[in-house]
Design an enzyme around this catalytic site. Structure first.
Site, PDB file in Angstrom:
ATOM      1  N   ASN A 231       0.909  -1.180   0.002  1.00 11.91           N
ATOM      2  CA  ASN A 231      -0.027  -0.284  -0.087  1.00 11.91           C
ATOM      3  C   ASN A 231       0.926   1.222  -0.118  1.00 11.91           C
ATOM      4  O   ASN A 231       0.474   2.341  -0.351  1.00 11.91           O
ATOM      5  CB  ASN A 231      -0.899   0.022   1.239  1.00 11.91           C
ATOM      6  CG  ASN A 231      -2.063  -0.989   1.149  1.00 11.91           C
ATOM      7  OD1 ASN A 231      -2.587  -1.034   0.103  1.00 11.91           O
ATOM      8  ND2 ASN A 231      -2.272  -1.677   2.057  1.00 11.91           N
TER       9      ASN A 231
ATOM     10  N   ALA B   3       1.385   9.241   0.067  1.00 14.70           N
ATOM     11  CA  ALA B   3       2.817   9.107   0.682  1.00 14.70           C
ATOM     12  C   ALA B   3       3.209  10.418   1.197  1.00 14.70           C
ATOM     13  O   ALA B   3       4.475  10.709   1.331  1.00 14.70           O
ATOM     14  CB  ALA B   3       3.926   8.687  -0.494  1.00 14.70           C
TER      15      ALA B   3
ATOM     16  N   ARG C  97     -11.711  11.913   8.789  1.00 12.09           N
ATOM     17  CA  ARG C  97     -12.049  10.989   7.900  1.00 12.09           C
ATOM     18  C   ARG C  97     -13.097  10.130   8.431  1.00 12.09           C
ATOM     19  O   ARG C  97     -14.228   9.589   7.561  1.00 12.09           O
ATOM     20  CB  ARG C  97     -10.984   9.957   7.406  1.00 12.09           C
ATOM     21  CG  ARG C  97      -9.938  10.553   6.784  1.00 12.09           C
ATOM     22  CD  ARG C  97      -8.615   9.694   6.399  1.00 12.09           C
ATOM     23  NE  ARG C  97      -7.569  10.397   5.580  1.00 12.09           N
ATOM     24  CZ  ARG C  97      -6.282   9.861   5.343  1.00 12.09           C
ATOM     25  NH1 ARG C  97      -6.231   8.612   5.872  1.00 12.09           N
ATOM     26  NH2 ARG C  97      -5.583  10.503   4.467  1.00 12.09           N
TER      27      ARG C  97
ATOM     28  N   GLU D 135       1.899  -0.677   9.220  1.00 15.08           N
ATOM     29  CA  GLU D 135       0.233  -0.811   9.594  1.00 15.08           C
ATOM     30  C   GLU D 135      -0.207  -1.995  10.305  1.00 15.08           C
ATOM     31  O   GLU D 135      -1.213  -2.217  10.829  1.00 15.08           O
ATOM     32  CB  GLU D 135      -0.478  -0.873   7.992  1.00 15.08           C
ATOM     33  CG  GLU D 135      -1.935  -0.452   8.505  1.00 15.08           C
ATOM     34  CD  GLU D 135      -2.654  -0.389   7.061  1.00 15.08           C
ATOM     35  OE1 GLU D 135      -2.223  -0.196   6.046  1.00 15.08           O
ATOM     36  OE2 GLU D 135      -4.074  -0.538   7.149  1.00 15.08           O
TER      37      GLU D 135
HETATM   38  P1  ADP Z   1       3.434  -0.537   5.355  1.00 13.62           P
HETATM   39  O1  ADP Z   1       2.616   0.572   5.016  1.00 13.62           O
HETATM   40  O2  ADP Z   1       3.152  -1.027   6.865  1.00 13.62           O
HETATM   41  O3  ADP Z   1       4.776  -0.754   5.087  1.00 13.62           O
HETATM   42  P2  ADP Z   1       2.513  -1.909   3.091  1.00 13.62           P
HETATM   43  O4  ADP Z   1       1.089  -2.440   2.874  1.00 13.62           O
HETATM   44  O5  ADP Z   1       2.994  -0.929   2.275  1.00 13.62           O
HETATM   45  O6  ADP Z   1       2.508  -1.808   4.727  1.00 13.62           O
HETATM   46  O7  ADP Z   1       3.343  -3.231   2.669  1.00 13.62           O
HETATM   47  C1  ADP Z   1       3.221  -4.562   3.240  1.00 13.62           C
HETATM   48  C2  ADP Z   1       3.878  -5.497   2.305  1.00 13.62           C
HETATM   49  O8  ADP Z   1       3.883  -6.862   2.777  1.00 13.62           O
HETATM   50  C3  ADP Z   1       2.983  -5.720   1.083  1.00 13.62           C
HETATM   51  O9  ADP Z   1       3.836  -5.469  -0.028  1.00 13.62           O
HETATM   52  C4  ADP Z   1       2.575  -7.061   1.221  1.00 13.62           C
HETATM   53  O10 ADP Z   1       2.190  -7.710  -0.123  1.00 13.62           O
HETATM   54  C5  ADP Z   1       3.369  -7.971   1.949  1.00 13.62           C
HETATM   55  N1  ADP Z   1       3.033  -9.099   2.621  1.00 13.62           N
HETATM   56  C6  ADP Z   1       1.821  -9.169   3.289  1.00 13.62           C
HETATM   57  N2  ADP Z   1       1.737 -10.396   3.981  1.00 13.62           N
HETATM   58  C7  ADP Z   1       2.920 -10.965   3.768  1.00 13.62           C
HETATM   59  C8  ADP Z   1       3.124 -12.299   3.955  1.00 13.62           C
HETATM   60  N3  ADP Z   1       2.550 -13.350   4.103  1.00 13.62           N
HETATM   61  N4  ADP Z   1       4.549 -12.814   3.187  1.00 13.62           N
HETATM   62  C9  ADP Z   1       5.197 -11.631   2.613  1.00 13.62           C
HETATM   63  N5  ADP Z   1       4.858 -10.523   2.420  1.00 13.62           N
HETATM   64  C10 ADP Z   1       3.566 -10.225   2.922  1.00 13.62           C
END
Ligand code: ADP
Length: 455
Positions: free
Chosen positions: A42, A48, A284, A423
């Site tokens: 995300n 951003a 929000r 998150e």
């Molecule tokens: P944050 O903003 O907390 O960094 P994001 O959504 O930007 O969170 O990034 C989280 C990432 O973790 C995503 O790219 C998602 O696809 C990845 N992810 C979620 N679950 C898993 C998992 N089980 N194994 C590996 N990667 C994962």
């Protein structure tokens, strides 16, 4: 098949990259696991913006009177005092150093003459990256990780945390194409898997109101697996029912409407009857609730050329403008009649609403909804109007951490070898995350988790 590292980071979004690069710079041998074919999560599709009190752009623009303390108060108040005070304090104190690290070490290019003013912040304090999306962050994060020689393994899904006899987390079991892999972590594992906004079942269990009646702004990877993995080994989970919708999203896809940038520079919201019903810079949650109470559970935003000049909502988001024009949720016209007719809004109502807003723009005082900024005069076109609905955007709940990003068990004791950031954690935002506090949160705690895990 076994791979041995010092630090294993799960999830290649903003939090995971921050943790991996920081741990590597501290001398650790690091691997970054990402289940999707592409990195970014995300963090990539986000606007951003990053809130940091006392930042260099504020100085340049002559914005005075901001402080870490004010950012703390705004964040706590914005979340109805449900954020963890020590964690929030850590976030706001490290916000500016984190932004400077992004600029100086990662090479993120921030706009030098522009800041965002998000709802709930009492000062204009949110830095904007080039292009106003996460693309610049994720591109630069990827390049930096590559330069450091950090392997980023995509299509690798973490399934389970591995522990030794003492209970210490010592690795991760993962799968790729149905094949199992184990990644050993001599020093620690960092969970940075993001939230669970894309997991309807998990949402429904956490808070039935946010079940299948909503679409989501999130990438499909936001399934909450990091929360489940940690919970399975005794991690404490908090605030799961606190789910945020973003008020203005594409009714077709659920994605955030990027042109909604216009709202922060004076676009007004009206319902199908052509009447205002909420302050446009409200929190929000308040705005979303108000929209759901209107006819059809949607609303419209309206702005003119002057607001476009200030926000660049249209010029910055041409791809979206093209799609929205085709799907009929955005319309441009020279006159108020033109925009009213397109969406069958009673034109007299809309004219009266706009005349009243123009009066408020003149006096500087919104007698109806107490608009906190100053309205822009809307007497001259061209006008744009777009329809929006609330969509699930952020899950405030998740793993309980302390200010060192250690994951806590049911007795508030750190689980040895386990850190979390971003998150996936549940302590920062309370009932309601303020816009641009997510990037601050993920980078501040990503860096802390990386540094602590590398020790
Ligand atoms: P944050 O903003 O907390 O960094 P994001 O959504 O930007 O969170 O990034 C989280 C990432 O973790 C995503 O790219 C998602 O696809 C990845 N992810 C979620 N679950 C898993 C998992 N089980 N194994 C590996 N990667 C994962």
């Amino acid at each position: 098949e076994t791979n041995v590292y010092d630090v294993v980071v799960i999830g290649a979004g903003g939090a995971g990259f921050s943790a991996a690069i920081t741990a590597s710079d501290a001398g650790a041998k690091v691997v970054l696991l990402e289940k999707m074919p592409n990195v970014g999560g995300n963090s990539l599709v986000s606007g951003a913006e990053m809130a940091a009190a006392g930042n260099w752009v504020q100085k340049k623009l002559g914005i005075e009177g901001d402080s870490v303390e004010l950012h703390y108060q705004d964040t706590m108040k914005g979340g109805d005092m449900k954020g963890d005070p020590a964690v929030v304090r850590t976030m706001v104190e490290n916000a500016l150093p984190a932004a400077e690290w992004c600029r100086d070490v990662i090479g993120v290019e921030f706009q030098e003459d522009n800041l965002f003013f998000f709802g709930g912040h009492s000062k204009k304090r949110s830095l904007i990256p080039k292009g106003a999306t996460g693309l610049d962050f994720i591109t630069k994060f990827s390049a930096t990780a590559e330069k450091r020689g950090i392997p980023i393994i995509t299509n690798m899904k973490a399934e389970e945390l591995v522990r030794d006899a003492s209970g210490r987390v010592t690795g991760v079991k993962a799968t790729m194409d149905g094949k199992s892999y184990t990644f050993s972590a001599r020093k620690g594992v960092v969970i940075a898997t993001g939230g669970f906004a894309a997991n309807v079942a998990m949402r429904t269990e956490a808070n039935p109101f946010y079940g299948d009646g909503f679409k989501t702004t999130n990438m499909p990877g936001a399934m909450g697996e990091g929360i489940t993995m940690a919970k399975n080994i005794g991690a404490q989970v908090v605030n799961m029912g606190l789910i945020q919708t973003y008020p203005m999203c594409d009714p077709n896809s659920g994605a955030i409407e990027l042109i909604d940038d216009a709202r922060f520079e004076g676009a007004i919201l009206v319902n199908q009857e052509g009447k205002r019903f909420v302050e446009e810079l409200q929190r929000r949650d308040v705005m979303s609730k108000a929209i759901l109470e209107q006819t059809g559970k949607y609303c419209y935003a309206i702005f003119n050329g002057e607001i476009e000049k200030r926000s660049h909502a249209i010029t910055h988001h041409q791809d979206e403008v093209e799609v929205f024009t085709k799907t009929g949720i955005l319309h441009k016209a020279d006159t108020i009649e033109g925009i009213a007719d397109f969406f069958k809004i009673p034109v007299d109502n809309l004219k009266a609403t706009i005349a009243r807003v123009n009066e408020f723009a003149r006096t500087g005082k919104d007698l109806d909804f107490n608009y906190r900024s100053r309205f822009v005069d809307l007497s001259t076109g061209p006008y744009w109007i777009y329809r929006g609905v609330p969509s699930v955007h952020h899950t405030m709940g998740g793993l309980k951490i302390n200010p060192k990003a250690e994951v806590l068990d049911a007795n508030d004791k750190p689980i040895p070898g386990l850190w979390a950031a971003g998150e996936v954690t549940g302590c920062t935002h309370g009932t309601n995350r303020l816009g641009s506090n997510a990037y601050t949160d993920i980078i501040v705690f990503g860096r802390i988790a990386g540094a602590e895990a590398a020790k």
